[in-house]
Design a protein around this motif. Structure first.
Motif, mmCIF file in Angstrom:
data_model
loop_
_atom_site.group_PDB
_atom_site.id
_atom_site.type_symbol
_atom_site.label_atom_id
_atom_site.label_comp_id
_atom_site.label_asym_id
_atom_site.label_seq_id
_atom_site.Cartn_x
_atom_site.Cartn_y
_atom_site.Cartn_z
ATOM 1 N N ILE A 12 1.868 -1.738 3.730
ATOM 2 C CA ILE A 12 0.687 -2.479 3.278
ATOM 3 C C ILE A 12 0.120 -1.803 2.048
ATOM 4 N N GLY A 13 -0.584 -2.562 1.237
ATOM 5 C CA GLY A 13 -1.310 -2.009 0.102
ATOM 6 C C GLY A 13 -0.474 -1.172 -0.827
ATOM 7 N N GLY A 14 -1.094 -0.113 -1.324
ATOM 8 C CA GLY A 14 -0.407 0.784 -2.234
ATOM 9 C C GLY A 14 -0.329 2.181 -1.657
ATOM 10 N N SER A 15 -0.142 3.157 -2.540
ATOM 11 C CA SER A 15 -0.026 4.549 -2.093
ATOM 12 C C SER A 15 -0.925 5.433 -2.943
ATOM 13 N N GLY A 16 -1.492 6.437 -2.307
ATOM 14 C CA GLY A 16 -2.256 7.432 -3.059
ATOM 15 C C GLY A 16 -1.323 8.378 -3.779
ATOM 16 N N VAL A 17 -1.874 9.139 -4.712
ATOM 17 C CA VAL A 17 -1.072 10.132 -5.428
ATOM 18 C C VAL A 17 -0.590 11.207 -4.460
ATOM 19 N N ALA A 18 -1.410 11.545 -3.476
ATOM 20 C CA ALA A 18 -1.037 12.542 -2.459
ATOM 21 C C ALA A 18 -1.266 11.928 -1.083
ATOM 22 N N PRO A 19 -0.403 11.002 -0.670
ATOM 23 C CA PRO A 19 -0.658 10.241 0.564
ATOM 24 C C PRO A 19 -0.619 11.061 1.838
ATOM 25 N N GLY A 20 -0.140 12.306 1.758
ATOM 26 C CA GLY A 20 -0.069 13.126 2.955
ATOM 27 C C GLY A 20 -1.256 14.047 3.158
ATOM 28 N N HIS A 27 -0.147 -9.882 -4.378
ATOM 29 C CA HIS A 27 0.663 -9.106 -3.440
ATOM 30 C C HIS A 27 2.142 -9.282 -3.740
ATOM 31 N N LEU A 28 2.904 -8.210 -3.512
ATOM 32 C CA LEU A 28 4.357 -8.303 -3.594
ATOM 33 C C LEU A 28 4.889 -8.464 -2.191
ATOM 34 N N SER A 29 6.070 -9.010 -2.085
ATOM 35 C CA SER A 29 6.683 -9.103 -0.763
ATOM 36 C C SER A 29 7.040 -7.719 -0.277
ATOM 37 N N SER A 40 15.577 8.802 -3.442
ATOM 38 C CA SER A 40 14.254 9.004 -4.037
ATOM 39 C C SER A 40 13.190 8.439 -3.117
ATOM 40 N N VAL A 41 12.030 9.105 -3.127
ATOM 41 C CA VAL A 41 10.927 8.653 -2.282
ATOM 42 C C VAL A 41 10.190 7.525 -2.989
ATOM 43 N N ILE A 42 10.428 6.316 -2.593
ATOM 44 C CA ILE A 42 9.696 5.170 -3.130
ATOM 45 C C ILE A 42 9.051 4.470 -1.944
ATOM 46 N N PRO A 43 7.723 4.462 -1.879
ATOM 47 C CA PRO A 43 7.048 3.877 -0.717
ATOM 48 C C PRO A 43 7.378 2.397 -0.551
ATOM 49 N N ASN A 44 7.307 1.939 0.684
ATOM 50 C CA ASN A 44 7.569 0.531 0.965
ATOM 51 C C ASN A 44 6.290 -0.299 0.939
ATOM 52 N N TYR A 59 2.734 -1.312 -4.117
ATOM 53 C CA TYR A 59 3.096 -0.088 -4.851
ATOM 54 C C TYR A 59 3.565 -0.387 -6.272
ATOM 55 N N ARG A 60 4.340 -1.447 -6.447
ATOM 56 C CA ARG A 60 4.876 -1.766 -7.774
ATOM 57 C C ARG A 60 3.777 -2.125 -8.771
ATOM 58 N N GLU A 61 2.621 -2.485 -8.259
ATOM 59 C CA GLU A 61 1.507 -2.822 -9.150
ATOM 60 C C GLU A 61 0.710 -1.580 -9.572
ATOM 61 N N GLN A 62 1.020 -0.450 -8.973
ATOM 62 C CA GLN A 62 0.293 0.793 -9.300
ATOM 63 C C GLN A 62 1.024 1.516 -10.435
ATOM 64 N N TRP A 63 0.773 1.030 -11.643
ATOM 65 C CA TRP A 63 1.491 1.536 -12.826
ATOM 66 C C TRP A 63 1.294 3.028 -13.053
ATOM 67 N N HIS A 64 0.190 3.554 -12.546
ATOM 68 C CA HIS A 64 -0.107 4.963 -12.816
ATOM 69 C C HIS A 64 0.923 5.896 -12.179
ATOM 70 N N HIS A 65 1.541 5.466 -11.082
ATOM 71 C CA HIS A 65 2.553 6.317 -10.447
ATOM 72 C C HIS A 65 3.766 6.512 -11.356
#
Length: 637
Positions: free
Chosen positions: A188-196, A21-23, A102-106, A110-116
């Motif tokens: 929390i966690g990460g983000s989907g490609v289309a989180p909305g 986990h990242l802070s 820029s839209v960067i999720p909190n 998220y930083r571990e999701q290299w695919h984004h």
């Protein structure tokens, strides 16, 4: 017990330990967006700046010799910059970009999701993070509907096996669902490609396998309940006609269907990814190269990150899995973003957008480009569909494509005909008409026309089929005689042959693939009859007439003849009009040759012949046809 056909979950995903986990921290960065229509000009000195000031320039920094200037509406940015840089005293000119947050999720992972980063999700999210009106059906092994990153984005879950909304907490389906639409900005966690967007979890699995019939029911449920996109991270190596029919029916109703290409690292086709109208997705690694485990071959359409992809797992957990099962939902997420931005697009247009904007990757081993591009969310969202030009009908007599456009356009017109593309640069500040030389094209050929502006945006291709307006050549007809039982010849392949006598059709029929025809006559035609023969092609273009006169090939017949006796000195009778009459005995003529009148009557003077003598009578018509010998015995009286 019914026969089970296993659909293995796009080969077994490669398990790895969950990432650390990242802070939790909210990141705010700046990125460059589209130009606002202004430019910044760096001057060598302020000499000559008067003209720019008259044009509305604003001095930004006198010491740095910078001015700002508005771009003319009817001029492209690149052309205006080139014009400025040609002016004396101008060191450089560049767009006056707008900068936004820029839209960067909190989300802490998220930083571990290299695919984004690979597919440039952040730049895509500057446009949209997805609409809750867009629904992606995940046909899989269920989903953890209570997962904190998924619970707010789930709609209309369904369990095909139990026929209700109670679905199992599927590990694979939960991971896939999170890749598509895990919530963003919830710390929390990460983000989907289309989180909305919304996900529709549909369970079709019992343990590790599912019946084809249950997959079909899952597809039908998704379509019936409003799913825009179907993601199927599953597959088999066996072709199923029933599953294919269900897939094609879903596509026909407007859904985009995306499936995993398979993880055997082979040329084998994985179904349903291998069906037509399904986007088959292969996988890439963190190095932006095709993964060795990913299937390849002619049915693969696009690549997406699939190795060590971090996403949701049951019971509020997260983990990284690998496989084309992970790559497929990345593409499904980008498709959802496209449709969220432009909901009026058709499924074919969304598919086209995905493939046209995908990034070309180079194979590090060969140095050549991969056959398949990798999905690019930023380009897909930046891209917008231009209005299509109006294209006039194209015929096989024309050598140009004529088109018109209702607004200003600066870019390229691309015309593809017979596998060759002709491009024409266009720079019009207003509506325009133009024509592009492509050479004469064969009837039935497909001609595709599209516009590509300077930013790379394209119009939906206009496809025209070359119309057949050229009449076939007149048929070539073999001689027709009064004893013919058929009319034969050659004409355009598969054309309709019509034979007429005046306005009356004598016979009609089709030429074969080689253009040959033989039409049987219902009755023989009289010598001298004038016939016309035409050929009509499939477009109903009619050839010029081939004119045929029926030839006389029938010898004259004897209609009647007088009685010949030993005292007869004149023989009379009736035959064909103007036929010659010859009488012979033993091969020698016994009278002068005479000609029958218009009514066919004739009279021949002969010397008296002995009773019992055989007289041979020959008739020859004007066409030279001679009858066989007609024998008559001389009677006593």
């Amino acid at each position: 017990m019914k026969r089970l056909i296993s659909l293995i979950v796009a080969l077994i995903f490669l398990f790895v330990s969950p990432m650390a986990h990242l802070s939790s921290a909210e990141s705010v960065e700046r990125s460059v967006n589209e130009t606002s229509g202004r430019v910044i000009v760096k001057m060598q000195s302020f000499q000559g700046i008067t003209r720019l000031l008259k044009a509305g320039a604003t001095v930004l920094a006198e010491k740095e010799k910078l001015v700002s200037l508005k771009k003319p509406v009817n001029q492209s940015m690149s052309a205006f910059l080139k014009e400025l840089e040609k002016r004396p005293g101008v060191l450089y000119a560049e767009p006056d970009y707008k900068l936004t947050r820029s839209v960067i999720p909190n989300d802490v992972k998220y930083r571990e999701q290299w695919h984004h980063q690979t597919i440039q999700s952040e730049r895509a999210w500057d446009v949209t993070m997805g609409s809750n009106q867009t629904i992606v059906a995940v046909i899989d092994d269920g989903m953890d509907m209570k997962h904190p990153d998924l619970k707010n984005n789930i709609v209309k879950p369904y369990n095909v096996l139990t026929k209700n909304a109670k679905i199992p907490v599927g590990e694979h389906g939960t991971h896939v669902g999170g890749i598509i639409a895990a919530s963003a900005n919830n710390r929390i966690g990460g983000s989907g490609v289309a989180p909305g967007v919304k996900v529709m979890p549909i369970n079709v699995f019992e343990d590790d396998a599912a019946y084809i019939s249950e997959i079909i029911q899952g597809i039908e449920y998704a379509v019936k309940n409003g799913a825009d996109i179907l993601n199927m991270s599953l597959g088999m190596e066996f072709y199923s006609r029933a599953l294919n029919e269900a897939v094609q029916a879903a596509h026909k109703k407007g859904t985009v269907i995306i499936a995993a290409a398979g993880n055997t690292g082979s040329y084998l086709i994985n179904y349903p990814a291998g069906y037509q109208n399904v986007i088959s997705v292969g996988a890439t690694t963190q190095y932006d190269v095709m993964a060795r485990y990913s299937n390849y071959g002619k049915t693969v359409d696009i690549l997406a990150p699939g190795t060590d992809v971090l996403s949701t797992l049951p019971n509020g957990k997260y983990g990284a899995y690998s496989g084309t099962s992970m790559a497929s939902p990345v593409v499904a997420g980008v498709a959802a973003l496209i449709w969220s931005k432009e909901p009026k697009l058709t499924n074919a247009q969304v598919e086209y957008r995905l493939l046209q904007t995908a990034a070309k990757l180079k194979n590090p081993r060969t140095g050549k480009l991969y056959e398949y591009p990798r999905v690019d969310a930023a380009k897909a969202l930046k891209y917008h569909l231009l209005a299509s030009p109006k294209v006039t009908d194209i015929t096989d007599k024309h050598s140009k494509v004529s088109l018109s456009y209702s607004s200003a356009f600066r870019g390229t017109i691309s015309v593809t005909a017979n596998g060759k593309t002709v491009k024409k640069a266009v720079n019009h500040g207003t509506a325009f008409k133009t024509a592009i030389e492509i050479g004469k094209q064969a009837a039935g050929r497909k001609i595709t026309i599209k516009l590509i502006d300077r930013e790379g945006n394209e119009s939906w291709p206009v496809t025209k089929t070359v119309k057949d307006v050229t009449a076939p050549n007149a048929p070539k007809v073999q001689a027709v005689a009064d004893n013919s039982t058929a009319i034969s010849g050659t004409a355009e392949a598969a054309s309709l042959i019509t034979v007429k006598k005046g306005k009356t059709t004598v016979v009609s029929g089709k030429a074969d693939k080689a253009g040959k025809f033989t039409l049987k006559l219902k009755s023989k035609q009289k010598a001298g009859t004038a016939l016309t023969v035409t050929a009509a092609d499939q477009a109903k273009n009619v050839s010029k007439e081939a004119k045929v006169v029926v030839k006389d090939k029938t010898p004259p017949a004897l209609a009647q003849i007088s009685k010949i006796t030993a005292s007869t000195t004149k023989v009379t009778g009736k035959t064909e009009a103007r036929a010659k009459v010859i009488l012979k005995v033993g091969g020698k003529s016994i009278a002068k040759t005479v000609k029958a009148g218009k009514d066919g009557k004739f009279s021949v003077k002969i010397s008296k012949q002995k009773a019992g003598t055989t007289i041979h009578l020959y008739l020859t018509d004007e066409a030279g046809n001679q009858s066989k010998a007609i024998k008559r015995k001389v009677l006593k009286k």
